[in-house]
Structure formats: structure tokens, C-alpha cells
Design a protein around this motif. Structure first.
Motif, PDB file in Angstrom:
ATOM      1  N   GLY A 145      31.783  37.916  25.078  1.00  0.00           N
ATOM      2  CA  GLY A 145      32.492  38.873  25.912  1.00  0.00           C
ATOM      3  C   GLY A 145      33.986  38.623  25.840  1.00  0.00           C
ATOM      4  N   VAL A 146      34.703  39.272  26.750  1.00  0.00           N
ATOM      5  CA  VAL A 146      36.148  39.138  26.770  1.00  0.00           C
ATOM      6  C   VAL A 146      36.529  38.087  27.805  1.00  0.00           C
ATOM      7  N   THR A 147      37.241  37.038  27.329  1.00  0.00           N
ATOM      8  CA  THR A 147      37.694  35.989  28.229  1.00  0.00           C
ATOM      9  C   THR A 147      39.201  35.865  28.104  1.00  0.00           C
ATOM     10  N   GLY A 148      39.790  35.086  29.040  1.00  0.00           N
ATOM     11  CA  GLY A 148      41.227  34.932  28.977  1.00  0.00           C
ATOM     12  C   GLY A 148      41.734  33.844  29.889  1.00  0.00           C
ATOM     13  N   VAL A 149      43.067  33.711  29.931  1.00  0.00           N
ATOM     14  CA  VAL A 149      43.743  32.716  30.763  1.00  0.00           C
ATOM     15  C   VAL A 149      44.909  33.404  31.445  1.00  0.00           C
ATOM     16  N   LEU A 175      39.794  33.346  33.048  1.00  0.00           N
ATOM     17  CA  LEU A 175      39.367  34.713  33.352  1.00  0.00           C
ATOM     18  C   LEU A 175      38.142  35.073  32.526  1.00  0.00           C
ATOM     19  N   THR A 176      37.215  35.778  33.163  1.00  0.00           N
ATOM     20  CA  THR A 176      36.060  36.358  32.476  1.00  0.00           C
ATOM     21  C   THR A 176      36.015  37.829  32.845  1.00  0.00           C
ATOM     22  N   PHE A 177      36.249  38.705  31.801  1.00  0.00           N
ATOM     23  CA  PHE A 177      36.345  40.138  32.073  1.00  0.00           C
ATOM     24  C   PHE A 177      34.969  40.773  32.106  1.00  0.00           C
ATOM     25  N   SER A 178      34.888  41.842  32.850  1.00  0.00           N
ATOM     26  CA  SER A 178      33.637  42.582  32.968  1.00  0.00           C
ATOM     27  C   SER A 178      33.338  43.304  31.668  1.00  0.00           C
ATOM     28  N   LEU A 188      43.579  50.631  28.309  1.00  0.00           N
ATOM     29  CA  LEU A 188      42.760  49.427  28.389  1.00  0.00           C
ATOM     30  C   LEU A 188      42.702  49.049  29.867  1.00  0.00           C
ATOM     31  N   SER A 189      41.497  48.937  30.427  1.00  0.00           N
ATOM     32  CA  SER A 189      41.393  48.627  31.861  1.00  0.00           C
ATOM     33  C   SER A 189      40.085  47.900  32.133  1.00  0.00           C
ATOM     34  N   GLY A 190      40.048  47.186  33.289  1.00  0.00           N
ATOM     35  CA  GLY A 190      38.847  46.480  33.702  1.00  0.00           C
ATOM     36  C   GLY A 190      39.171  45.445  34.758  1.00  0.00           C
ATOM     37  N   THR A 191      38.129  44.656  35.112  1.00  0.00           N
ATOM     38  CA  THR A 191      38.292  43.593  36.109  1.00  0.00           C
ATOM     39  C   THR A 191      37.855  42.277  35.499  1.00  0.00           C
ATOM     40  N   ALA A 192      38.268  41.155  36.170  1.00  0.00           N
ATOM     41  CA  ALA A 192      37.877  39.835  35.693  1.00  0.00           C
ATOM     42  C   ALA A 192      37.725  38.899  36.876  1.00  0.00           C
ATOM     43  N   THR A 193      36.731  38.015  36.768  1.00  0.00           N
ATOM     44  CA  THR A 193      36.617  36.940  37.749  1.00  0.00           C
ATOM     45  C   THR A 193      37.561  35.826  37.338  1.00  0.00           C
ATOM     46  N   ALA A 194      37.986  34.985  38.320  1.00  0.00           N
ATOM     47  CA  ALA A 194      38.956  33.933  38.043  1.00  0.00           C
ATOM     48  C   ALA A 194      38.520  32.637  38.695  1.00  0.00           C
ATOM     49  N   LEU A 214      38.576  31.762  42.499  1.00  0.00           N
ATOM     50  CA  LEU A 214      39.766  32.463  42.978  1.00  0.00           C
ATOM     51  C   LEU A 214      39.415  33.926  43.150  1.00  0.00           C
ATOM     52  N   ASP A 215      40.330  34.687  43.700  1.00  0.00           N
ATOM     53  CA  ASP A 215      40.077  36.120  43.862  1.00  0.00           C
ATOM     54  C   ASP A 215      40.019  36.791  42.480  1.00  0.00           C
ATOM     55  N   PRO A 216      39.194  37.842  42.321  1.00  0.00           N
ATOM     56  CA  PRO A 216      39.144  38.584  41.056  1.00  0.00           C
ATOM     57  C   PRO A 216      40.448  39.374  40.834  1.00  0.00           C
ATOM     58  N   ILE A 217      40.659  39.744  39.565  1.00  0.00           N
ATOM     59  CA  ILE A 217      41.846  40.545  39.247  1.00  0.00           C
ATOM     60  C   ILE A 217      41.401  41.917  38.757  1.00  0.00           C
ATOM     61  N   THR A 218      42.290  42.878  38.923  1.00  0.00           N
ATOM     62  CA  THR A 218      42.099  44.218  38.374  1.00  0.00           C
ATOM     63  C   THR A 218      43.276  44.510  37.446  1.00  0.00           C
ATOM     64  N   PHE A 219      42.956  44.991  36.225  1.00  0.00           N
ATOM     65  CA  PHE A 219      43.999  45.130  35.199  1.00  0.00           C
ATOM     66  C   PHE A 219      43.864  46.484  34.506  1.00  0.00           C
TER      67      PHE A 219
END
Length: 675
Positions: A145-149, A175-178, A188-194, A214-219
């Protein structure tokens, strides 16, 4: 989606002021490093607009605003916060790389300041002081999947057992994106847990362990059009010239300036650096060459040298001069119609104007000569001379020639300088082969002093007695020896055929070589006519000839417009054939072209001239171009056809003897080609 490779290329750091806050903690601007994406790499797309929402951690917000910490949450540097302390960042910038998978990076400015435990005993007025600003999100597509920092500028003062922190772009959250985080059209849009990164623990002054939720992010992000990959083409060099190619999507830069496709001239000994870069919407192919350096060393050309010995006090009645040259350029090829391989150069003795050089635009009328030789690599017969070629390819020569003042004076022009000079032949203009050395004659010999022999006194002369004088016997008187005829001056418009014409025959004129020159259909005796030879022969030397009794005019140089000028004899009439030969050439192959001209009597000639004109076609002499002031012209030239038999009988023997001498003498009349 397949495998993905994370790209962080093209992010440019911009320095900012140091950390600062106000005592109240509100309105403080936390400046740090902002990353500007560069979407110039192949397959990358610019992220021109992006938004990011994040509450950091709800329990931390509650603690700050609760009764224990009694603190505040303040958005700074352009970020916004709602009443619950949820933050919004806008105007993020970055890039997205699309290959078999996608990856990207987006940066934002601004952030949040957390303040709690107010008290004067604390530095800055607060026991708890945390700033999180200027977040950057990196993401990549993987098989899982899509991950990040999430990176962030972190500041925290020492608190309890924590030492505090003040660092830029600390890895703060994993970050782990949905599954819905994907590129659709230009968005490009989506959410991620942190979860808290291990390097971010100190930013929370030890409140939370690594891996804490941590709180999730919306991007969300808006993408610019895709970049086209292009490979630059290398410029090419030919001697001192570099050619810049034309390639779509590529511009070439020299000394910081974009240059247009085409030729650039190199300066000898000065390197030229050319750089290729992609235009907007394009990117250089990975690994392609984009920079070249060109150098050029111009060949050292030897300076041509010309010497003349002697140059002054020349004997007016005849002087042999030696002319030597070396270092002359031999590179110019001759036109196909000339009987030589290399064009070579003329060495001439005559008169030049102040502005005389062909390479500087001087016309042929700025030069006149009485002596000339054509130095080249093919022909050794006069009026040619073979050069000696040196190892460096330059030419040298030695020419010994006898000159006299009278011959040169015939070519003199007002204001011109007498000199030996050289110019390119075959229509070539070669500055390196244009040399000049002035020459001068000694003053004319003074008249001899009167004879000192005493004249006899009156009466001293003996008078022969009558009968003392012997009467010669019949037949004893000696016949006077015939006097030798003087060679005719080139400008004498008398009516004898030129001795120079012995190698030119009317048989040379054929139907195959007829035409190719433009001769006036009619002209008057003594008139100067213009004969058009053709612009392709400009600068070439030619021999004009009038038939049927051939007479060769002085060699003439074809002007830039393709014409020569010839002055007809004063006493020639009737229809004649006018031919132009290549200089020094004979036979039908030497004829450039021919045509006919009808010559009528001059307006001021009397009946005697008219009678002389009735001698018929092709029967009179032809002279060189120029004015003609000799007495023979003024008196009407040749005797009339039908002259009294008595005169013919008396002069017969003298004419036979003198004519033979004159024929030999007149062969020396022409001394070279005329420029």
C-alpha cells in the motif's frame, strides 16, 4: 498499482530566522526550512496546490487546555486552528513522480505552539513550551500500500526529565494511507493513520512512547500536467564553428544566455561551454549528457613577404629588378574554366591608387600595370610562372624582369603610386596575398654640355678647286642602307597588324566558339567600345583581337560587371571580326568568344580618310584600349588603298627590310597582363 520508488529529488531548502515566541504565545511566527519541488525530472508532475488537516494528538490537546496545564493552542506562520486545536495547512507545494508506481513529497509552512504551566520561574514564562511547524509529507506506493513519513520542525524546552529539542525536519510520524489514496485525473487525495516516530519522542518531552497513536491526517493535492522526457542532442564542431542543434523541449545555454539553433564562432584559444536544459513541461532523460566544452586553435598562417631589388634610382632606359616572395597562401582553387589547378596570384608592376586592395572593395580601375606574371602551380609558360611550395603549404617565387620608364608611363594615372604589388588571381580576394612595395626611377639624364671643339675661323675652310671633286662613275654610288623601323608603341593607332598576333589566326574562329561575348554591332573609328565578356570572368585577363589581319590589343582585365573597354584605331572601317582570347592562349580552344562589328569613319575625318576606309573588311590594325595621340592618327593613319605606284616602287625595298625588323621588335611590345 505496482512497485513504487520514493523520490525526494528536486527539493530546495530555504533558510529562515531562528525560533522565536512571544510571552503570550500568540501570533508568534516559527520560520524554518521550506521545500520547493522541482518537477523537471522525467515522469514528474508538479503539485501546485495542497491542503493538510491534522490534530496532532487529541489527548495532548486536552492536557494543554485542561485545568492542570492551564495552557493554550495557537496556530502560527499561516496555519489555521479551530476551537478544538485541529490544524489546517494550505498552499502546500511539491511533486509527484509517476512511473510503474507513484511517489511524492509535499511541504507546508506554519504550524502550532503549545503553551502550559505558566510561571515566572520558567524561562519564557511557561514550564511546557512545544512548537511543531513546517510539516513535510513524503509518500510512496509499495506492494503493501501507500506509506509515508511526516517530517516537522520541532522545538520543546526541557521539562521534567526531558532534555528538550530544537531540530529541523525531524521524522515525527509514520503514515499509512488508506486504499483510496490515489491519483485521479489531476488530483491526489486520501487519509492516513499516524503513529509516533522514534525520533519524534523528544518533541513530546517524553509524554509518549514511539509507536503511540497520533491523530489521522487528511490530505489532498492538485497536479500540474505531466512532464515529457527528452534527450538533448550534442552540438557539433567543424573547425572554428560550433553548430547548435534544434531539439524540441531543449534549450542550449552559453555564458548564462539561451542561444538559438545555428552556428557559433569559436575564439581561438578560448573554451566554449554549452549546457542543455529542459524547457517547461519537459525533463532531461536520466543519464543523458547535457554539457559540452569546445576548444579551437586557429592555424598559424605565415605572413607573406615581398622584396624588390632595387627599389629606387632605377635606370629609366632599362633596369632589371628582382622580385622575391615567400609565405603566399596557396589554398584557393581556380575556377574550372581556367587552365590552372590553384588560382594563385598576380605579381604586377604598375600604378595603384591609395585604396587599391580588391579585398577592401577597390575596383580593377584602381590598379594598372605594364608588367605582370601569374604565379600558380600548373603552367610554366609566359605569362605564367610556377611557384615553389614549402612544407607548410605556402608558396615562394623569384621573378627577374627588365622594366623601363617609358613603358610604365603609358599606364600612369593621375595621383597613382608606382609600385610592385601582388593580388589574388582567378577572381579570388585574398588579403594575405595583397602586398605592395613602391619603386621609383632616377631623374632623366641631363643633356650633354656643348662640344668644346673650336669652330674654324671664317676663311679657314678650304674651298676645293674646280675640278678637284671626283665625279663618281655610274654605278659607283652606294645605296643607303635601309633604316631599322622603330617598334610601334602600344598606343599608336597606325594600321599595321600586331606582331603579337602571329599566333592568332582567323582559322581559330569557328561556329562552336562564336558568340559568348557582346560586341557593339557598329562603332566609329577611334571610338572606345565596351565588350561584355560575362560576370563569371570578372578579374580574369583576356586578349582582345581584331581580324582578318590579326592585331592583339593589350591584355585587359575583365571588370566586376563582366566587361572590357577597347579603343578602335582611327583609320579602320568596314566589317571586322572581334575576338576575345583567354590571356596567353592561342588556337580555337583559347577563344572565349567572337562576333562582328562594322566600323565607320570618324565624324571629323576628311575624304582621304574615307578613301582609306574603302580598303575592305578585316584589313586594318587594332590597338589597345586607351587614348591615342600619335601623329599617325592625326594624319589619317595608313595610306589609301590605291596609293600611287611610284611611291610603292620607291619604298618597296625599304619596307621589306624595315618590316622584318619591326616584326621582331614588336614582339616585345606586350609585357604582361593588365589588371
Amino acid at each position: 498499482m505496482g512497485a513504487i520508488v520514493l523520490s525526494t529529488a528536486g527539493l530546495v531548502g530555504i533558510s529562515a530566522p531562528a525560533h522565536a515566541v512571544t510571552d503570550a504565545g500568540a501570533g508568534a511566527i516559527i520560520a524554518s526550512t521550506m521545500f520547493q519541488a522541482d518537477a523537471s525530472e522525467a515522469g514528474q508532475r508538479e503539485i501546485s496546490q495542497s491542503d493538510f488537516n491534522w490534530g496532532v494528538r487529541s489527548s495532548f490537546r486536552n492536557y494543554i487546555k485542561g485545568p492542570i496545564a492551564g495552557g493554550s493552542i495557537t496556530a502560527v506562520g499561516g496555519a489555521a486552528a479551530d476551537s478544538a486545536g485541529i490544524l489546517t495547512w494550505s498552499n502546500g507545494a511539491g511533486s509527484l513522480k509517476e512511473a510503474e508506481s507513484f511517489s511524492g513529497r509535499v511541504s507546508f509552512t506554519g504550524g502550532v505552539s503549545y503553551r502550559g504551566h505558566a510561571g515566572d520561574q520558567y524561562e519564557g514564562g511557561y514550564g511546557l513550551n512545544v512548537d511543531l511547524t513546517n510539516p513535510t509529507i513524503e509518500f510512496e506506493e509499495t506492494a503493501a500500500g501507500v506509506t509515508g513519513v511526516l517530517y516537522i520542525d520541532a522545538f520543546a524546552n526541557p521539562y521534567g526529565g526531558a532534555e528538550g529539542i530544537d531540530e529541523k525536519q525531524v521524522p515525527f510520524a509514520n503514515l499509512t494511507f488508506s486504499d483510496g489514496f490515489a491519483v485521479e485525473d489531476d488530483t491526489l487525495s486520501g487519509t492516513a493513520t499516524a503513529t509516533l516516530h522514534e525520533d519524534g519522542v523528544d518533541a513530546f518531552i517524553g509524554f509518549y512512547e514511539a509507536g503511540s497513536q497520533l491523530d489521522p491526517i487528511t490530505f489532498s493535492a492538485t497536479l500540474a500536467p505531466a512532464v515529457t522526457e527528452v534527450a538533448p542532442e550534442a552540438p557539433t564542431q567543424n573547425g572554428g564553428t560550433v553548430t547548435i542543434p534544434e531539439v524540441e523541449g531543449i534549450e542550449y545555454v552559453v555564458d548564462g544566455e539561451v542561444v538559438s539553433p545555428g552556428d557559433l564562432e569559436l575564439e581561438s584559444g578560448v573554451p566554449l561551454k554549452v549546457t542543455a536544459r529542459a524547457e517547461e513541461g519537459y525533463a532531461l532523460t536520466e543519464g543523458s549528457t547535457s554539457e559540452w566544452t569546445f576548444e579551437y586553435e586557429a592555424p598559424v598562417v605565415a605572413e607573406a613577404s615581398l622584396t624588390v631589388t632595387p627599389t629606387s634610382d632605377l635606370d629609366p632606359n632599362g633596369q632589371t629588378v628582382t622580385i622575391r616572395g615567400s609565405g603566399f597562401d596557396t589554398s584557393a582553387d581556380a575556377p574550372a574554366y581556367l587552365p590552372v589547378n590553384k588560382a594563385g596570384f598576380y605579381v604586377q608592376i604598375g600604378w595603384i591608387d591609395e585604396e587599391w586592395r580588391p579585398s577592401e572593395g577597390a575596383p580593377s580601375s584602381a590598379r594598372s600595370n605594364a608588367y605582370s606574371v601569374w604565379v600558380q602551380d600548373t603552367n610554366a609558360d609566359e605569362p605564367y610562372m610556377l611557384w615553389d611550395e614549402a612544407e607548410d603549404g605556402t608558396a615562394s617565387f623569384t621573378w627577374e624582369v627588365e622594366i623601363d620608364k617609358a613603358t610604365l608611363d603609358e599606364k600612369q594615372r593621375e595621383g597613382a603610386q608606382l609600385a610592385v604589388f601582388t593580388i589574388g588571381a582567378g577572381g579570388q580576394q585574398q588579403p594575405m596575398n595583397e602586398k605592395v612595395i613602391p619603386i621609383s626611377f632616377a631623374d632623366e639624364t641631363e643633356s650633354p654640355e656643348p662640344d668644346d671643339t673650336e669652330s674654324p675661323e671664317p676663311g679657314e675652310t678650304e674651298t676645293p678647286e674646280p675640278g678637284d671633286t671626283e665625279t663618281p662613275e655610274p654605278g659607283d654610288s652606294e645605296s643607303p642602307e635601309p633604316t631599322q623601323s622603330e617598334t610601334k608603341s602600344p598606343n599608336d593607332n597606325t594600321g599595321s597588324p600586331s606582331a603579337d598576333a602571329v599566333d592568332h589566326s582567323v582559322d581559330d574562329l569557328t561556329e562552336d566558339n562564336r558568340g559568348d561575348i557582346d560586341v557593339p554591332a557598329s562603332a566609329k573609328a577611334g571610338e572606345t567600345i565596351t565588350v561584355n565578356v560575362g560576370e563569371e570572368y570578372a578579374g580574369e585577363q583576356v586578349d582582345p583581337v581584331l581580324f582578318s589581319d590579326p592585331y592583339v590589343f593589350d591584355t585587359a582585365t575583365v571588370a566586376d560587371g563582366g566587361a572590357i573597354q577597347v579603343t578602335l584605331p582611327n583609320n579602320v572601317t568596314g566589317e571586322h571580326r572581334f575576338a576575345v582570347y583567354f590571356a596567353g592562349e592561342t588556337g580555337a580552344d583559347g577563344v572565349l568568344g567572337w562576333s562582328t562589328v562594322t566600323i565607320s569613319a570618324a565624324d571629323n575625318e576628311g575624304q582621304d580618310a574615307k578613301d582609306a576606309d574603302d580598303t575592305g573588311d578585316d584589313s586594318e590594325e587594332v590597338t589597345t584600349a586607351g587614348t591615342n595621340d600619335n601623329e599617325a592618327d592625326k594624319s589619317g593613319g595608313l595610306a589609301k588603298t590605291g596609293a600611287e605606284p611610284v611611291i610603292v616602287a620607291i619604298g618597296g625595298l625599304l619596307l621589306l627590310v624595315a618590316g622584318g625588323v619591326a616584326l621582331v621588335a614588336s614582339r616585345a611590345r606586350r609585357n604582361g597582363m593588365q589588371q
